[in-house]
Scaffold this motif. Structure first.
Motif, PDB file in Angstrom:
ATOM      1  N   LEU A  53      13.245  -6.951   1.779  1.00  0.00           N
ATOM      2  CA  LEU A  53      13.678  -6.151   0.626  1.00  0.00           C
ATOM      3  C   LEU A  53      14.798  -6.839  -0.147  1.00  0.00           C
ATOM      4  O   LEU A  53      14.790  -6.845  -1.385  1.00  0.00           O
ATOM      5  CB  LEU A  53      14.125  -4.765   1.089  1.00  0.00           C
ATOM      6  CG  LEU A  53      13.021  -3.866   1.610  1.00  0.00           C
ATOM      7  CD1 LEU A  53      13.615  -2.621   2.259  1.00  0.00           C
ATOM      8  CD2 LEU A  53      12.044  -3.507   0.502  1.00  0.00           C
ATOM      9  N   ALA A  54      15.754  -7.416   0.566  1.00  0.00           N
ATOM     10  CA  ALA A  54      16.854  -8.114  -0.104  1.00  0.00           C
ATOM     11  C   ALA A  54      16.313  -9.291  -0.915  1.00  0.00           C
ATOM     12  O   ALA A  54      16.709  -9.504  -2.067  1.00  0.00           O
ATOM     13  CB  ALA A  54      17.886  -8.587   0.917  1.00  0.00           C
ATOM     14  N   THR A  55      15.398 -10.036  -0.335  1.00  0.00           N
ATOM     15  CA  THR A  55      14.805 -11.174  -1.042  1.00  0.00           C
ATOM     16  C   THR A  55      13.975 -10.693  -2.221  1.00  0.00           C
ATOM     17  O   THR A  55      14.075 -11.240  -3.320  1.00  0.00           O
ATOM     18  CB  THR A  55      13.938 -12.011  -0.075  1.00  0.00           C
ATOM     19  OG1 THR A  55      14.746 -12.438   1.024  1.00  0.00           O
ATOM     20  CG2 THR A  55      13.355 -13.225  -0.778  1.00  0.00           C
ATOM     21  N   ASP A  83      18.768   6.561   2.060  1.00  0.00           N
ATOM     22  CA  ASP A  83      19.116   5.289   2.700  1.00  0.00           C
ATOM     23  C   ASP A  83      18.445   4.117   1.986  1.00  0.00           C
ATOM     24  O   ASP A  83      19.051   3.071   1.768  1.00  0.00           O
ATOM     25  CB  ASP A  83      18.685   5.276   4.174  1.00  0.00           C
ATOM     26  CG  ASP A  83      19.446   6.280   5.024  1.00  0.00           C
ATOM     27  OD1 ASP A  83      20.613   6.591   4.705  1.00  0.00           O
ATOM     28  OD2 ASP A  83      18.860   6.749   6.023  1.00  0.00           O
ATOM     29  N   TYR A  84      17.177   4.293   1.643  1.00  0.00           N
ATOM     30  CA  TYR A  84      16.406   3.231   0.986  1.00  0.00           C
ATOM     31  C   TYR A  84      17.004   2.887  -0.378  1.00  0.00           C
ATOM     32  O   TYR A  84      17.241   1.719  -0.685  1.00  0.00           O
ATOM     33  CB  TYR A  84      14.938   3.653   0.846  1.00  0.00           C
ATOM     34  CG  TYR A  84      14.062   2.592   0.229  1.00  0.00           C
ATOM     35  CD1 TYR A  84      13.733   1.441   0.932  1.00  0.00           C
ATOM     36  CD2 TYR A  84      13.560   2.741  -1.059  1.00  0.00           C
ATOM     37  CE1 TYR A  84      12.929   0.460   0.367  1.00  0.00           C
ATOM     38  CE2 TYR A  84      12.755   1.771  -1.627  1.00  0.00           C
ATOM     39  CZ  TYR A  84      12.441   0.631  -0.910  1.00  0.00           C
ATOM     40  OH  TYR A  84      11.649  -0.335  -1.481  1.00  0.00           O
ATOM     41  N   ALA A  85      17.250   3.896  -1.194  1.00  0.00           N
ATOM     42  CA  ALA A  85      17.808   3.653  -2.528  1.00  0.00           C
ATOM     43  C   ALA A  85      19.179   3.003  -2.446  1.00  0.00           C
ATOM     44  O   ALA A  85      19.481   2.062  -3.193  1.00  0.00           O
ATOM     45  CB  ALA A  85      17.883   4.967  -3.313  1.00  0.00           C
ATOM     46  N   GLN A  86      20.025   3.475  -1.540  1.00  0.00           N
ATOM     47  CA  GLN A  86      21.360   2.891  -1.389  1.00  0.00           C
ATOM     48  C   GLN A  86      21.286   1.445  -0.920  1.00  0.00           C
ATOM     49  O   GLN A  86      22.009   0.588  -1.421  1.00  0.00           O
ATOM     50  CB  GLN A  86      22.202   3.718  -0.411  1.00  0.00           C
ATOM     51  CG  GLN A  86      22.620   5.049  -0.973  1.00  0.00           C
ATOM     52  CD  GLN A  86      23.322   5.936   0.052  1.00  0.00           C
ATOM     53  OE1 GLN A  86      23.307   5.687   1.259  1.00  0.00           O
ATOM     54  NE2 GLN A  86      23.928   7.013  -0.439  1.00  0.00           N
ATOM     55  N   PHE A  87      20.395   1.153   0.026  1.00  0.00           N
ATOM     56  CA  PHE A  87      20.242  -0.212   0.514  1.00  0.00           C
ATOM     57  C   PHE A  87      19.771  -1.141  -0.608  1.00  0.00           C
ATOM     58  O   PHE A  87      20.346  -2.206  -0.824  1.00  0.00           O
ATOM     59  CB  PHE A  87      19.253  -0.261   1.687  1.00  0.00           C
ATOM     60  CG  PHE A  87      19.024  -1.648   2.198  1.00  0.00           C
ATOM     61  CD1 PHE A  87      19.920  -2.224   3.084  1.00  0.00           C
ATOM     62  CD2 PHE A  87      17.928  -2.387   1.784  1.00  0.00           C
ATOM     63  CE1 PHE A  87      19.727  -3.526   3.548  1.00  0.00           C
ATOM     64  CE2 PHE A  87      17.725  -3.674   2.237  1.00  0.00           C
ATOM     65  CZ  PHE A  87      18.630  -4.253   3.120  1.00  0.00           C
ATOM     66  N   CYS A  88      18.740  -0.731  -1.324  1.00  0.00           N
ATOM     67  CA  CYS A  88      18.217  -1.559  -2.418  1.00  0.00           C
ATOM     68  C   CYS A  88      19.298  -1.865  -3.449  1.00  0.00           C
ATOM     69  O   CYS A  88      19.447  -3.017  -3.878  1.00  0.00           O
ATOM     70  CB  CYS A  88      17.035  -0.868  -3.101  1.00  0.00           C
ATOM     71  SG  CYS A  88      15.531  -0.798  -2.114  1.00  0.00           S
ATOM     72  N   GLY A  92      20.530  -5.744  -3.689  1.00  0.00           N
ATOM     73  CA  GLY A  92      19.889  -6.430  -4.801  1.00  0.00           C
ATOM     74  C   GLY A  92      20.197  -5.894  -6.172  1.00  0.00           C
ATOM     75  O   GLY A  92      19.744  -6.430  -7.170  1.00  0.00           O
ATOM     76  N   GLY A  93      20.953  -4.806  -6.218  1.00  0.00           N
ATOM     77  CA  GLY A  93      21.329  -4.253  -7.511  1.00  0.00           C
ATOM     78  C   GLY A  93      20.216  -3.487  -8.214  1.00  0.00           C
ATOM     79  O   GLY A  93      20.364  -3.116  -9.372  1.00  0.00           O
ATOM     80  N   ARG A  94      19.125  -3.242  -7.504  1.00  0.00           N
ATOM     81  CA  ARG A  94      18.018  -2.502  -8.123  1.00  0.00           C
ATOM     82  C   ARG A  94      17.135  -1.913  -7.042  1.00  0.00           C
ATOM     83  O   ARG A  94      17.102  -2.395  -5.916  1.00  0.00           O
ATOM     84  CB  ARG A  94      17.180  -3.381  -9.044  1.00  0.00           C
ATOM     85  CG  ARG A  94      16.332  -4.408  -8.313  1.00  0.00           C
ATOM     86  CD  ARG A  94      15.508  -5.268  -9.281  1.00  0.00           C
ATOM     87  NE  ARG A  94      14.556  -6.085  -8.562  1.00  0.00           N
ATOM     88  CZ  ARG A  94      13.302  -5.747  -8.302  1.00  0.00           C
ATOM     89  NH1 ARG A  94      12.831  -4.586  -8.695  1.00  0.00           N
ATOM     90  NH2 ARG A  94      12.497  -6.559  -7.641  1.00  0.00           N
ATOM     91  N   GLU A 142      -3.179  -5.659  -1.487  1.00  0.00           N
ATOM     92  CA  GLU A 142      -2.982  -4.414  -0.762  1.00  0.00           C
ATOM     93  C   GLU A 142      -1.505  -4.086  -0.652  1.00  0.00           C
ATOM     94  O   GLU A 142      -1.144  -2.941  -0.599  1.00  0.00           O
ATOM     95  CB  GLU A 142      -3.603  -4.500   0.632  1.00  0.00           C
ATOM     96  CG  GLU A 142      -5.114  -4.538   0.591  1.00  0.00           C
ATOM     97  CD  GLU A 142      -5.728  -4.603   1.966  1.00  0.00           C
ATOM     98  OE1 GLU A 142      -4.993  -4.670   2.963  1.00  0.00           O
ATOM     99  OE2 GLU A 142      -6.960  -4.593   2.045  1.00  0.00           O
ATOM    100  N   CYS A 143      -0.631  -5.102  -0.566  1.00  0.00           N
ATOM    101  CA  CYS A 143       0.772  -4.787  -0.385  1.00  0.00           C
ATOM    102  C   CYS A 143       1.667  -5.940  -0.805  1.00  0.00           C
ATOM    103  O   CYS A 143       1.510  -7.058  -0.344  1.00  0.00           O
ATOM    104  CB  CYS A 143       1.041  -4.460   1.082  1.00  0.00           C
ATOM    105  SG  CYS A 143       2.615  -3.665   1.308  1.00  0.00           S
ATOM    106  N   SER A 144       2.589  -5.665  -1.685  1.00  0.00           N
ATOM    107  CA  SER A 144       3.648  -6.602  -2.050  1.00  0.00           C
ATOM    108  C   SER A 144       4.787  -5.773  -2.602  1.00  0.00           C
ATOM    109  O   SER A 144       4.687  -4.565  -2.722  1.00  0.00           O
ATOM    110  CB  SER A 144       3.164  -7.622  -3.088  1.00  0.00           C
ATOM    111  OG  SER A 144       3.110  -7.037  -4.369  1.00  0.00           O
ATOM    112  N   GLN A 145       5.884  -6.432  -2.950  1.00  0.00           N
ATOM    113  CA  GLN A 145       6.998  -5.669  -3.485  1.00  0.00           C
ATOM    114  C   GLN A 145       6.712  -5.219  -4.911  1.00  0.00           C
ATOM    115  O   GLN A 145       7.404  -4.373  -5.435  1.00  0.00           O
ATOM    116  CB  GLN A 145       8.308  -6.465  -3.404  1.00  0.00           C
ATOM    117  CG  GLN A 145       8.603  -7.379  -4.555  1.00  0.00           C
ATOM    118  CD  GLN A 145       7.845  -8.697  -4.540  1.00  0.00           C
ATOM    119  OE1 GLN A 145       6.878  -8.874  -3.817  1.00  0.00           O
ATOM    120  NE2 GLN A 145       8.277  -9.626  -5.346  1.00  0.00           N
TER     121      GLN A 145
END
Length: 160
Positions: A53-55, A83-88, A92-94, A142-145
């Motif tokens: 997620l950070a990358t 937690d997810y929104a705060q971590f992102c 990464g600032g977004r 099927e899955c990516s960011q």
């Protein structure tokens, strides 16, 4: 390019990006949803998901894809929306969106190329890679960011 050829002088254990209480909650949820996964592996999954997620948040426009195990971590984390929104935002600032790929879209990239691109980007970002959790990526398209219809989605990641 091989992953080893781009390894920075020092790397970060991605689990250090995750608050201890958040790590506990996410690890417990991975185990609850996937009882075949032991606590140690669940913690490693959360750590590699943090690195992915950070990358991803820093590499907008680059098609990165999680492994099937990291995808489990991503789906669990999304269930913990605060937690997810705060971590992102912090790493990464977004917000890193998880959006289904329309059935008409296919990636021109092979799963092997996606894995190499993802692991290279994570390594260049300075993260330690747990290769045991990356035997393959989730099937591209099927899955990516950027897009998803992931392996544990209601349709099992299969195109309709």
């Amino acid at each position: 390019m091989t992953i080893e050829s781009v390894r920075p002088a020092s790397t970060t254990d991605p689990a250090t990006l995750v608050d201890a209480e958040v790590m506990r909650r996410l690890t417990a949820r991975v185990i609850k949803d996937h009882p075949e996964i032991d606590r140690g592996t669940a913690r490693r999954i959360v750590g590699q998901t943090a690195a992915f997620l950070a990358t991803s948040s820093r590499r907008q426009g680059v098609e990165l894809s999680p492994s099937k195990l990291v995808d489990i971590g991503w789906h669990v984390w999304i269930l913990h929306t605060v937690d997810y929104a705060q971590f992102c935002e912090r790493v990464g600032g977004r917000f890193v969106h998880h959006v289904p790929t329309p059935d008409s879209e296919e990636s021109a990239s092979s799963p092997e190329a996606a894995r190499e691109r993802t692991l290279t980007a994570m390594t260049q970002a300075g993260f330690t890679i747990d290769l045991d959790l990356w035997p393959e990526t989730a099937k591209m398209g099927e899955c990516s960011q950027c897009h998803a219809g992931c392996s544990d989605s209601p349709n099992g990641g299969k195109k309709k």
